[in-house]
Scaffold this motif. Structure first.
Motif, mmCIF file in Angstrom:
data_model
loop_
_atom_site.group_PDB
_atom_site.id
_atom_site.type_symbol
_atom_site.label_atom_id
_atom_site.label_comp_id
_atom_site.label_asym_id
_atom_site.label_seq_id
_atom_site.Cartn_x
_atom_site.Cartn_y
_atom_site.Cartn_z
ATOM 1 N N CYS A 24 0.835 -1.204 0.000
ATOM 2 C CA CYS A 24 0.000 0.000 0.000
ATOM 3 C C CYS A 24 0.868 1.252 0.000
ATOM 4 C CB CYS A 24 -0.915 -0.010 1.215
ATOM 5 S SG CYS A 24 -1.913 1.484 1.385
ATOM 6 N N CYS A 27 -2.336 5.978 -1.154
ATOM 7 C CA CYS A 27 -2.861 6.963 -2.104
ATOM 8 C C CYS A 27 -4.329 7.292 -1.851
ATOM 9 C CB CYS A 27 -2.667 6.485 -3.534
ATOM 10 S SG CYS A 27 -3.725 5.101 -3.975
ATOM 11 N N CYS A 30 -8.642 3.844 -2.928
ATOM 12 C CA CYS A 30 -9.685 2.897 -2.508
ATOM 13 C C CYS A 30 -10.800 3.632 -1.775
ATOM 14 C CB CYS A 30 -9.094 1.805 -1.631
ATOM 15 S SG CYS A 30 -8.017 2.402 -0.318
ATOM 16 N N CYS A 172 -7.259 0.261 -6.732
ATOM 17 C CA CYS A 172 -5.938 0.183 -6.104
ATOM 18 C C CYS A 172 -4.845 0.016 -7.163
ATOM 19 C CB CYS A 172 -5.891 -0.976 -5.125
ATOM 20 S SG CYS A 172 -4.262 -1.159 -4.379
HETATM 21 S S1 SF4 Z 1 -5.810 2.201 -3.270
HETATM 22 FE FE1 SF4 Z 1 -5.881 2.027 -1.035
HETATM 23 S S2 SF4 Z 1 -4.925 0.034 -0.593
HETATM 24 FE FE2 SF4 Z 1 -4.366 0.580 -2.715
HETATM 25 S S3 SF4 Z 1 -2.399 1.623 -2.535
HETATM 26 FE FE3 SF4 Z 1 -3.948 3.222 -2.513
HETATM 27 S S4 SF4 Z 1 -4.389 3.529 -0.325
HETATM 28 FE FE4 SF4 Z 1 -3.308 1.586 -0.481
#
Ligand code: SF4
Ligand code: SF4
Lengths: 281, 843
Positions: A24, A27, A30, A172
């Motif tokens: 992770c 970012c 999600c 993700c």
């Molecule tokens: S989408 Fe969510 S789980 Fe995936 S890298 Fe970004 S913060 Fe992490």
């Protein structure tokens, strides 16, 4: 297997999330993708001071939540330089428990087991009594006081029904969130754990409690350090195990107190009562 | 990269997980990228050339360079002129410095034996103003015909004291690990670890890549920082090979496209230089003479420019009228963003179009930029939301502080609603030069229209007006070919027609051409952007819209310019004899049976030129490039460790302090900062004293957060993004916090000579003081996304920056400046200005 699998509500389904926090990058795609798809509103523009986390915890308006933990140096990748610090990100979500405390506690039948194993709150039935809120061992489901009803992750049942994976897994970028078959994920998580350990990441653990009254979860996690740091209790229990014939109501009260206490102890500070301390703790 | 390019960062994660790649992150702050890296290197803002120079020094001293690659594929063996002097000889200046004009005459940087540029015209070059000479992106003009392998002298043993290799060695001799420790604050052991890791990842069967973003670009010497990185990559043989290279992570999805199909004042589409008034602009012939190279790809310069003029002016462009060359605008001064903004502040600009740009938040010295808007007669803002420049006249810090008021601002502001990306069709060009077409997803709300719609219809109206008024001043408009067809209820132009025009066609029968090799210099072809030619090779074949990836390199998905080459200069992936350097890193190679180049990518080379081809004496064009010279954009066919022509601040990168720095330059007493950089110092753009202004003792760097998009127009207005980072904050180390009493979560006031902002304090171990030259240097980080409009608002950190210009590309220094920070909120209203004035008086 836990005896709890025989209790009412066992899903018999094998779909699951595998959230591998070592991949992770924090970012929050999600979190946003979930809100966008499910039409969940923002929950306030308050700066928390908790590192880069300004949405606090999973709740009625945050069904996926990315936690930011600034900590001490850890061996292995992720700020491994002796003098550097570590910064862990982990995306939390409803566990869609085999034996779901929320579902068991719901007196109106609003919470049901859907296909794909989803534990689903039917918004048109929910009356906002909040029994589920205290019955969830993970502090997931929450009442929206303005709206009056309880809300939580739907396992993107609507997407699954048309053959799409949940929005968070889809968004993700690093495959930190995967969606698929639980037995395969259990093997994959163990393989990954071995690999990480071989690379010097000794503190990695798979979070997948099976021998508790919850009877297994459909959101497996791979995290570094103590899972409690990420709102993952070591031994989650369904409050109904405290029920005894003839002592039903007393048992509910006691169980609720235990769970509420546990939840208060484990959860990150509530969104409203944000503590301000050095983000670098 | 994880912070600002999370989607691209998946490939870094994949390399780390699948190939066990080592990820090294060099950044003053510990960011989300650092969290994912194997090694994090915190360094002092603006000391990058010392760090990279240290690596170059390490590679040279320890003989870690890829010798065969360096000897054959770079200009390491080429001899320089006897009168060339290095900064090491002249205390921070290269030879050719004109102290009065503050500008270099680059003649002494030429290769030995290269004719000087004036020779082209049979005399000295016409003199032009400094402002014009600094026109940044024009490179071709200075690459004289002498810069070929033919006239250059070489020493392939690399021992001659005047060969580039030896000059390089001498130049970087002082960039030792001790210097790195002293200047960058990077401990020797950590530096050693990076140097070893990086070198061990390079060689015949390995490659290492460098990714950079604005953390390198936005410096008074940004181009030279990137040059230092490319020297390192050349020495290690990491260019033109799979897994190697230097990736510029661009700030927006299609910034690459906007430079290719130019939005900059000094380049025309396809990197053709805008003619400079009084220099190469007197006639098309002069312009071509000045810019055409004798050998290599730029030897077809006349074909590119004439086809371009045919695309612009259609039938009006004929050989008799120089293909309407005279209608092209000329560079007459500094028309860069900062040049015209300062002109605007001085009341010299009447009107302005701002399309998808928000300098009221994103521009340096944003205070000056906002106030300058009040000097305009009219302002057109096209955006999806009411961005700050559209509301400067009634809602801005200047209005709050009584500097502007709605009653007195005379600027007429037109705010046009623009459609978003998904509400229109078009292409993106990403950092890999990959064009990807996207279809329209749905109609935009209300009256919103696409930028193409706006420009096409504006052009139609202007042309209609001009047609009715045949005065000579309207001749360029009347000559302009503007026959884009429109369709549908909104009369939307067909963007695929524009893409076809960019691709090019034959003028006689309008047949789409297959690539730039078909271009002619006689007006028989028209081509909007020669480097994109081939993207639309036949009717119905929109290659950027193709989505069938066939192989590892993604051929079949989109179109990478030029000619769908996924890796530039890929001839360098094979040895001089045409065989791959290794099985693991093979990409293109010479097929002896077929007598042609082949491989996994489209060869970036002349397809049937054998590796042992030697150009005969006097050969021109493609024939002048040898079979073992992969860098065909250069007239000498090799990569340039030493850039003998084309840069304004020197042929080699060397360390200068930022324009505002707490420290003196440890290398040179004579020049603390890049002497060719332009400070644009004036009362409304003041600077701190440098080095070491006691009133502004801390280093400040601006940055972006994953959660927001640049100036925030597309994120502060959306609740799901705004809630993720709802307030301006600044990051400080616990040491600094305790030193001056900053409290986590409380407010702090940050001042620079230009402005004053307040921000919440985030005390974090992710920032740490660096020990530099025996002192503790505190660095403060601040994101620049905030402004007065939107769901979440805050002060604009860019109010703190000066307008400054890097000499080559005229970018500002945003990543290294000085400031002061005090606990508490900033004064309100007029008191803020008084506070600032007092601060400057004290300074
Ligand atoms: S989408 Fe969510 S789980 Fe995936 S890298 Fe970004 S913060 Fe992490
Ligand atoms: S995690 Fe909580 S809300 Fe989710 S299914 Fe289990 S008990 Fe219900």
């Amino acid at each position: 297997m836990s005896t709890a699998t025989n209790l009412q509500g066992h899903s018999g389904q094998t779909t699951a999330f595998l959230t591998d926090s070592t991949l992770c990058i924090g970012c929050k795609a999600c979190e946003v993708a979930c809100k966008e798809w499910n039409g969940v509103s923002a929950d306030g523009f308050d700066w928390s001071g908790f590192s880069y986390d300004n949405t606090g915890a999973v709740g009625h308006s945050t069904w996926r939540h990315v936690k930011f933990v600034e900590g001490n140096p850890q061996p292995g990748f992720g700020g491994n330089a002796g003098e550097a610090i570590s910064w862990e990100f982990s995306s939390d979500v409803c566990k869609h428990c085999e034996v779901a405390g929320c579902l068991e506690a719901c007196p109106t039948g609003a919470i049901t087991r859907m296909e794909f194993g989803a534990v689903y709150v039917q918004p048109d039935v929910c009356n906002g009594c909040s029994y589920c809120v205290v019955a969830c061992p993970f502090g997931v489901v929450q009442k929206n006081v303005e709206d009056g009803r309880a809300f939580k992750c739907t396992f993107c049942s609507d997407r699954q029904r048309v053959g799409l994976e949940p929005a968070c897994a889809k968004a993700c970028p690093t495959q930190s969130i995967k969606f698929g078959e639980i037995n395969q994920f259990r093997n994959e998580a163990q393989d990954r754990l071995q690999e990480l350990k071989a690379r010097g990441i000794e503190d990695a653990t798979v979070y997948d409690p099976q021998d508790t009254s919850v009877g297994g979860i459909h959101s497996i996690f791979l995290v570094r350090g103590d899972p409690r740091t990420y709102n993952l209790p070591p031994k989650p229990e369904v409050p109904t195990i405290y029920l005894k014939d003839g002592w039903r109501s007393a048992g509910i009260a006691a169980g609720m107190m235990v769970v509420a206490g546990l939840a208060a102890f484990l959860s990150t500070p509530a969104k409203n009562g944000k503590r301000l301390e050095g983000a670098g703790r | 990269m994880a912070e600002n390019h999370p989607v691209g960062f998946q490939w870094v994660i994949e390399a780390r997980e699948k190939n066990k790649a080592t990820v090294i992150h060099v950044d003053p702050r510990f960011t989300r990228t650092s969290a994912m890296a194997d090694i994090w290197v915190p360094l002092r803002c603006g000391s990058d050339i010392v760090f990279l120079g240290g690596l170059i020094h390490y590679v040279l001293e320890n003989e870690k360079y890829f010798r065969e690659y360096v000897v054959h594929y770079t200009n390491a063996p080429t001899l320089l002129r006897e009168d060339f002097r290095d900064t090491e000889d002249l205390d921070g200046f290269f030879s050719g410095w004109d102290a009065e004009k503050k500008l270099y005459d680059p003649t002494t940087w030429l290769y030995e034996g290269s004719p000087e540029k004036g020779a082209l015209f049979g005399g000295p070059l016409p003199k032009v103003e400094k402002d014009q000479q600094q026109a940044g992106h024009e490179k071709r003009g200075i690459v004289g015909p002498g810069q070929t392998a033919e006239t250059a002298k070489q020493d392939f043993t690399l021992r001659h004291p005047r060969c580039v290799f030896q000059v390089l060695k001498k130049h970087f001799a002082r960039y030792t690990p001790e210097m790195v420790e002293q200047c960058c604050g990077v401990p020797k052991e950590l530096f050693q670890k990076v140097a070893e890791a990086y070198c061990s990842a390079s060689g015949p069967d390995k490659t290492a890549a460098i990714c950079y973003a604005l953390g390198w670009t936005q410096h008074s010497k940004g181009v030279q920082i990137i040059r230092a990185a490319s020297i390192l990559q050349m020495l290690l043989g990491n260019m033109g090979r799979p897994g190697g290279g230097i990736m510029a992570l661009r700030g927006h999805a299609s910034i690459q496209g906007s430079t290719d199909v130019a939005t900059l004042y000094d380049i025309l589409p396809g990197y053709l230089p805008t003619p400079i008034f009084n220099r190469d602009a007197r006639s098309l012939k002069d312009y071509i003479t000045y810019n055409k190279a004798k050998t290599g790809v730029w030897s077809d310069f006349d074909k590119y420019i004439i086809s371009f003029l045919k695309a612009y002016y259609g039938d009006s462009a004929t050989a008799e009228n120089d293909f309407c060359f005279d209608y092209l605008p000329r560079v007459t001064g500094d028309h860069s963003h900062f040049g015209f903004w300062l002109d605007m502040a001085d009341g010299k600009v009447e009107g302005l179009f701002l399309m998808g740009q928000n300098p009221g938040v994103g521009g340096p010295n944003a205070r000056l930029e906002r106030k300058a808007l009040a000097k305009l007669k009219w302002l057109v803002v096209r955006d999806m939301v009411e961005v700050e420049p559209a509301s400067f006249w009634y809602k801005s810090p200047e209005v709050e502080r009584g500097e502007l008021s709605p009653e007195t601002v005379a600027t007429e502001v037109f705010l046009f609603p623009a459609s978003g990306v998904s509400e229109k069709a078009g292409t993106f060009t990403n950092t890999q030069r990959l064009l990807q077409f996207h279809e329209k997803g749905g109609d935009p709300p209300g009256d919103s229209t696409s930028d193409t719609w706006f420009m096409v219809h504006l052009g139609r109206r202007l042309k209609a007006k001009a047609a009715a008024d045949p005065r000579p001043r309207n001749a360029p408009l009347n000559a302009l070919k503007w026959d884009y067809s429109v369709a549908g209820k909104d009369a939307e132009p067909k963007v695929e027609e524009v893409l076809q025009e960019i691709n090019g066609w034959t003028t006689a029968d309008h047949r789409l051409i297959s690539g730039s090799s078909e271009l002619q210099a006689d007006g028989s072809t028209a081509c909007g952007t020669w480097i994109y030619s081939g993207c639309y090779p036949e009717p119905g074949r929109n290659r950027p819209n193709e989505r069938q990836s066939r192989d590892l390199y993604g051929h079949g998905w989109g179109f990478a310019w030029p000619s769908d080459r996924r890796i530039l200069y890929n001839r360098a992936s094979a040895r001089p004899d045409g065989k791959p350097w290794s099985e693991r890193k093979k990409l293109v190679w010479w097929d002896e049976q077929q007598r042609q180049w082949t491989g996994l990518d489209v060869p970036d080379f002349y397809r049937d030129k054998p590796p042992d081809y030697k150009p005969p004496e006097g050969a021109v064009g493609a024939a002048g490039i040898g079979g073992d010279q992969p860098f065909i954009l250069h007239p000498d066919g090799v990569a340039w460790l030493f850039v003998s022509a084309g840069l304004k601040d020197g042929p080699l990168p060397t360390h200068y302090e930022p324009l505002e720095s707490p420290l003196p330059n440890p290398l040179y007493k004579g020049s603390n900062s890049d002497p060719a950089a332009m400070k644009r110092e004036r009362p409304d753009n003041p600077y701190a004293r440098s080095p070491g202004d006691p009133s502004f003792p801390y280093v400040l760097s601006t940055y972006r957060l994953t959660e927001h998009h640049t100036a925030g127009g597309m994120s502060r207005t959306l609740s799901h993004l705004a809630e993720l980072q709802p307030e301006l904050f600044c990051e400080v180390s616990p040491e600094l916090a305790s030193e001056i009493g900053l409290k986590h979560g409380a407010f702090a006031t940050i001042t620079s000579p230009r402005g004053i902002v307040e921000a919440r304090v985030m005390v974090t171990n992710r920032l740490k003081p660096l020990s530099v030259e025996g002192r503790s240097i505190h660095q403060i980080g601040i994101p620049f996304h905030f402004g007065t409009n939107g769901l979440v608002t805050g002060d604009s950190a860019n109010d703190l920056l000066p307008i400054s210009e890097e000499p080559n590309v005229r970018i500002m220094e945003a990543k290294a400046l000085v400031c002061d920070i005090t606990p508490g909120r900033r004064p309100r209203g007029k008191a803020a200005l008084e506070f600032l004035a007092r601060k400057m008086e004290a300074a």
